[in-house]
Scaffold this motif. Structure first.
Motif, PDB file in Angstrom:
ATOM      1  N   HIS A 106     -25.104   6.705  -1.902  1.00  0.00           N
ATOM      2  CA  HIS A 106     -25.278   8.043  -1.365  1.00  0.00           C
ATOM      3  C   HIS A 106     -25.717   7.951   0.091  1.00  0.00           C
ATOM      4  CE1 HIS A 106     -25.316   9.473  -5.592  1.00  0.00           C
ATOM      5  NE2 HIS A 106     -26.080   8.422  -5.819  1.00  0.00           N
ATOM      6  N   ASP A 107     -25.221   8.841   0.935  1.00  0.00           N
ATOM      7  CA  ASP A 107     -25.699   8.863   2.317  1.00  0.00           C
ATOM      8  C   ASP A 107     -26.616  10.058   2.537  1.00  0.00           C
ATOM      9  OD1 ASP A 107     -24.131  11.159   2.976  1.00  0.00           O
ATOM     10  OD2 ASP A 107     -22.398   9.888   3.393  1.00  0.00           O
ATOM     11  N   GLU A 108     -27.094  10.214   3.780  1.00  0.00           N
ATOM     12  CA  GLU A 108     -28.134  11.218   4.062  1.00  0.00           C
ATOM     13  C   GLU A 108     -27.614  12.643   4.048  1.00  0.00           C
ATOM     14  OE1 GLU A 108     -29.031   7.643   6.817  1.00  0.00           O
ATOM     15  OE2 GLU A 108     -27.271   8.684   6.022  1.00  0.00           O
ATOM     16  N   THR A 109     -26.296  12.812   4.104  1.00  0.00           N
ATOM     17  CA  THR A 109     -25.753  14.167   4.102  1.00  0.00           C
ATOM     18  C   THR A 109     -25.854  14.807   2.732  1.00  0.00           C
ATOM     19  OG1 THR A 109     -23.508  13.415   3.590  1.00  0.00           O
ATOM     20  CG2 THR A 109     -24.134  13.551   5.928  1.00  0.00           C
ATOM     21  N   LEU A 110     -26.166  14.014   1.722  1.00  0.00           N
ATOM     22  CA  LEU A 110     -26.184  14.525   0.350  1.00  0.00           C
ATOM     23  C   LEU A 110     -27.590  14.918  -0.062  1.00  0.00           C
ATOM     24  CD1 LEU A 110     -23.879  11.836  -1.275  1.00  0.00           C
ATOM     25  CD2 LEU A 110     -23.260  14.181  -0.673  1.00  0.00           C
ATOM     26  N   PRO A 111     -27.766  16.140  -0.545  1.00  0.00           N
ATOM     27  CA  PRO A 111     -29.052  16.485  -1.141  1.00  0.00           C
ATOM     28  C   PRO A 111     -29.202  15.752  -2.466  1.00  0.00           C
ATOM     29  CG  PRO A 111     -27.468  18.225  -1.566  1.00  0.00           C
ATOM     30  CD  PRO A 111     -26.778  17.220  -0.671  1.00  0.00           C
ATOM     31  N   GLY A 112     -30.421  15.685  -2.954  1.00  0.00           N
ATOM     32  CA  GLY A 112     -30.604  15.125  -4.286  1.00  0.00           C
ATOM     33  C   GLY A 112     -29.791  15.917  -5.295  1.00  0.00           C
TER      34      GLY A 112
ATOM     35  N   PRO B 147     -37.721   8.840  24.561  1.00  0.00           N
ATOM     36  CA  PRO B 147     -36.754   9.666  23.842  1.00  0.00           C
ATOM     37  C   PRO B 147     -35.337   9.118  23.958  1.00  0.00           C
ATOM     38  CG  PRO B 147     -38.240  11.022  25.149  1.00  0.00           C
ATOM     39  CD  PRO B 147     -38.497   9.600  25.550  1.00  0.00           C
ATOM     40  N   ILE B 148     -34.599   9.167  22.865  1.00  0.00           N
ATOM     41  CA  ILE B 148     -33.219   8.700  22.839  1.00  0.00           C
ATOM     42  C   ILE B 148     -32.333   9.904  23.124  1.00  0.00           C
ATOM     43  CG2 ILE B 148     -31.467   7.509  21.479  1.00  0.00           C
ATOM     44  CD1 ILE B 148     -33.762   6.493  19.698  1.00  0.00           C
ATOM     45  N   GLY B 149     -31.979  10.102  24.408  1.00  0.00           N
ATOM     46  CA  GLY B 149     -31.245  11.302  24.776  1.00  0.00           C
ATOM     47  C   GLY B 149     -32.097  12.511  24.439  1.00  0.00           C
ATOM     48  N   HIS B 150     -31.506  13.429  23.700  1.00  0.00           N
ATOM     49  CA  HIS B 150     -32.250  14.599  23.253  1.00  0.00           C
ATOM     50  C   HIS B 150     -32.502  14.517  21.747  1.00  0.00           C
ATOM     51  CE1 HIS B 150     -31.882  16.543  27.140  1.00  0.00           C
ATOM     52  NE2 HIS B 150     -30.581  16.269  27.138  1.00  0.00           N
ATOM     53  N   PHE B 151     -32.583  13.289  21.233  1.00  0.00           N
ATOM     54  CA  PHE B 151     -32.746  13.081  19.792  1.00  0.00           C
ATOM     55  C   PHE B 151     -34.104  13.581  19.325  1.00  0.00           C
ATOM     56  CE2 PHE B 151     -34.321  10.252  16.369  1.00  0.00           C
ATOM     57  CZ  PHE B 151     -33.450  10.657  15.372  1.00  0.00           C
ATOM     58  N   VAL B 152     -34.086  14.510  18.408  1.00  0.00           N
ATOM     59  CA  VAL B 152     -35.283  14.946  17.710  1.00  0.00           C
ATOM     60  C   VAL B 152     -35.018  14.715  16.231  1.00  0.00           C
ATOM     61  CG1 VAL B 152     -36.776  16.883  17.145  1.00  0.00           C
ATOM     62  CG2 VAL B 152     -35.855  16.679  19.447  1.00  0.00           C
ATOM     63  N   PRO B 153     -35.854  13.919  15.567  1.00  0.00           N
ATOM     64  CA  PRO B 153     -35.569  13.633  14.158  1.00  0.00           C
ATOM     65  C   PRO B 153     -35.662  14.888  13.303  1.00  0.00           C
ATOM     66  CG  PRO B 153     -37.744  12.794  14.768  1.00  0.00           C
ATOM     67  CD  PRO B 153     -37.084  13.253  16.035  1.00  0.00           C
ATOM     68  N   GLN B 154     -34.596  15.179  12.610  1.00  0.00           N
ATOM     69  CA  GLN B 154     -34.543  16.322  11.714  1.00  0.00           C
ATOM     70  C   GLN B 154     -33.817  15.924  10.447  1.00  0.00           C
ATOM     71  OE1 GLN B 154     -32.467  19.157  14.221  1.00  0.00           O
ATOM     72  NE2 GLN B 154     -34.371  20.195  14.767  1.00  0.00           N
ATOM     73  N   GLY B 155     -34.195  16.535   9.347  1.00  0.00           N
ATOM     74  CA  GLY B 155     -33.465  16.331   8.107  1.00  0.00           C
ATOM     75  C   GLY B 155     -33.852  15.057   7.386  1.00  0.00           C
ATOM     76  N   ILE B 156     -32.847  14.357   6.863  1.00  0.00           N
ATOM     77  CA  ILE B 156     -33.057  13.232   5.947  1.00  0.00           C
ATOM     78  C   ILE B 156     -32.520  11.945   6.559  1.00  0.00           C
ATOM     79  CG2 ILE B 156     -32.505  12.327   3.645  1.00  0.00           C
ATOM     80  CD1 ILE B 156     -32.088  15.295   2.785  1.00  0.00           C
ATOM     81  N   PHE B 157     -33.292  10.864   6.377  1.00  0.00           N
ATOM     82  CA  PHE B 157     -32.879   9.527   6.800  1.00  0.00           C
ATOM     83  C   PHE B 157     -33.058   8.571   5.620  1.00  0.00           C
ATOM     84  CE2 PHE B 157     -34.236  11.784  10.549  1.00  0.00           C
ATOM     85  CZ  PHE B 157     -33.300  11.434  11.516  1.00  0.00           C
TER      86      PHE B 157
ATOM     87  N   SER C  99     -27.519   4.040   5.002  1.00  0.00           N
ATOM     88  CA  SER C  99     -27.891   4.721   6.235  1.00  0.00           C
ATOM     89  C   SER C  99     -26.648   4.970   7.073  1.00  0.00           C
ATOM     90  CB  SER C  99     -28.896   3.876   7.017  1.00  0.00           C
ATOM     91  OG  SER C  99     -29.205   4.489   8.257  1.00  0.00           O
ATOM     92  N   THR C 100     -26.414   6.250   7.426  1.00  0.00           N
ATOM     93  CA  THR C 100     -25.289   6.590   8.292  1.00  0.00           C
ATOM     94  C   THR C 100     -25.744   7.321   9.551  1.00  0.00           C
ATOM     95  OG1 THR C 100     -24.929   8.667   7.079  1.00  0.00           O
ATOM     96  CG2 THR C 100     -23.682   6.736   6.356  1.00  0.00           C
ATOM     97  N   ARG C 101     -26.955   7.863   9.555  1.00  0.00           N
ATOM     98  CA  ARG C 101     -27.432   8.597  10.721  1.00  0.00           C
ATOM     99  C   ARG C 101     -28.023   7.674  11.772  1.00  0.00           C
ATOM    100  NH1 ARG C 101     -31.187  13.406   9.649  1.00  0.00           N
ATOM    101  NH2 ARG C 101     -30.468  13.868  11.768  1.00  0.00           N
ATOM    102  N   LEU C 102     -28.549   6.530  11.341  1.00  0.00           N
ATOM    103  CA  LEU C 102     -29.062   5.495  12.233  1.00  0.00           C
ATOM    104  C   LEU C 102     -28.419   4.176  11.818  1.00  0.00           C
ATOM    105  CD1 LEU C 102     -32.861   6.429  12.391  1.00  0.00           C
ATOM    106  CD2 LEU C 102     -31.161   6.733  14.207  1.00  0.00           C
ATOM    107  N   PRO C 103     -28.426   3.164  12.689  1.00  0.00           N
ATOM    108  CA  PRO C 103     -27.814   1.886  12.306  1.00  0.00           C
ATOM    109  C   PRO C 103     -28.427   1.352  11.016  1.00  0.00           C
ATOM    110  CG  PRO C 103     -28.299   1.915  14.655  1.00  0.00           C
ATOM    111  CD  PRO C 103     -28.918   3.154  14.084  1.00  0.00           C
TER     112      PRO C 103
END
Length: 288
Positions: A106-112, A206-216, A261-265
């Motif tokens: 499962h990747d991070e785009t999927l809710p439980g 800061p990595i560009g305008h990266f603000v951690p949001q959601g699921i990792f 993990s698909t949102r970060l390496p």
């Protein structure tokens, strides 16, 4: 930057190690145990976290049989406790692959989805409560490392604690998580989250305008079964132990909860992480 690490188990202590290694003079990190904070009490949470910028919440009621026996307490700790923390501070909430049932990886785009256990359902509730309050979720799976867990020895330690035959499920697939690898990722996300909320950290660029949001996800790459994992442990230590494969047909544990993990390496493969665990284990035994 003032960081509160909630929970003094395996991951909590490994996170404390990770922040100590950063040695950031303008940062302050404190490990809060049950004696310091009662997450089921909103006022206790507010008092304990009053002087911090960001919280990493590793606290959980995680023994599956105990959760099944007392679902109300499990919900109070894993869901409502998570809500109280996330309402109080920007929060990184540590969750689990057990919010899934089958069908991994499962990747991070999927809710439980349809968790089998009370533990999984109440941790899913904690995820939602954290996200609703602007926090982020980091899922881990089958943690192992160098500190003792409140559940007892981690799996590699259990495998290498005896020479007797061990019977393990071959019908449960997952992605092991080496605690130091996860702690490095979680500490970065916490620092960026705190930075985005106005806290200062000289190492947090800061990595560009990266603000951690959601699921990792912070499990190591790859998937395995308990049988394969145990065999690899015996190979890298090395350790002589006969392993018998079984089909557990477990009612409350997922058949395939592997996460990626698909949102970060991706973190390094679990086999490489296990080799790192074994090498550090040898070094610690040699020093002792």
């Amino acid at each position: 930057m003032r960081v509160a690490i909630l929970g003094d188990g395996l991951l909590g202590r490994t996170l404390a190690d990770a922040f100590a290694e950063l040695n950031v003079l303008s940062s302050f990190t404190q490990l809060l145990s049950h004696a310091d904070i009662e997450v089921t009490n909103r006022e206790s949470v507010k008092r304990a976290l009053a002087d911090f910028d960001v919280a990493i919440n590793t606290i959980a009621m995680h023994r599956l049989p105990a959760c099944e026996a007392d679902p109300m307490l499990a919900r109070l700790v894993n869901t409502e406790g998570a809500r109280y923390v996330a309402e109080t501070l920007p929060t990184v909430f540590i969750s689990t692959d057990y919010v899934f049932n089958d069908g991994g990886p499962h990747d991070e785009t999927l809710p439980g989805e349809d968790p089998r256990s009370v533990y999984g359902r109440t941790k899913l509730g904690g995820e939602l409560a954290t996200l609703e309050n602007g926090g982020i979720v980091v899922r881990v799976s089958a943690l192992f490392g160098h500190h003792r867990s409140h559940k007892g020895p981690s799996f590699p330690e259990m495998v290498t604690s005896s020479f007797d035959t061990i019977r393990l499920p071959a019908d449960q697939r997952f992605s092991p998580t080496y605690a130091p690898d996860a702690a490095t990722r979680i500490s970065l996300l916490a620092r960026v989250l705190a930075h985005s909320e106005g806290a200062t950290d000289p190492l947090c660029v800061p990595i560009g305008h990266f603000v951690p949001q959601g699921i990792f996800h912070a499990a190591n790459a790859g998937t395995t079964t308990w049988v394969e994992f145990a065999a690899q442990i015996c190979e890298v230590v090395p350790w002589q132990r006969h392993i018998e494969a079984t089909n557990a047909h477990d009612r409350i544990r997922p058949k395939n909860s592997a996460i990626r993990s698909t949102r970060l390496p991706p973190l390094r493969h679990w086999r490489l992480a296990l080799e790192a665990w074994a090498e550090r284990r040898r070094e610690e035994l040699y020093v002792k």
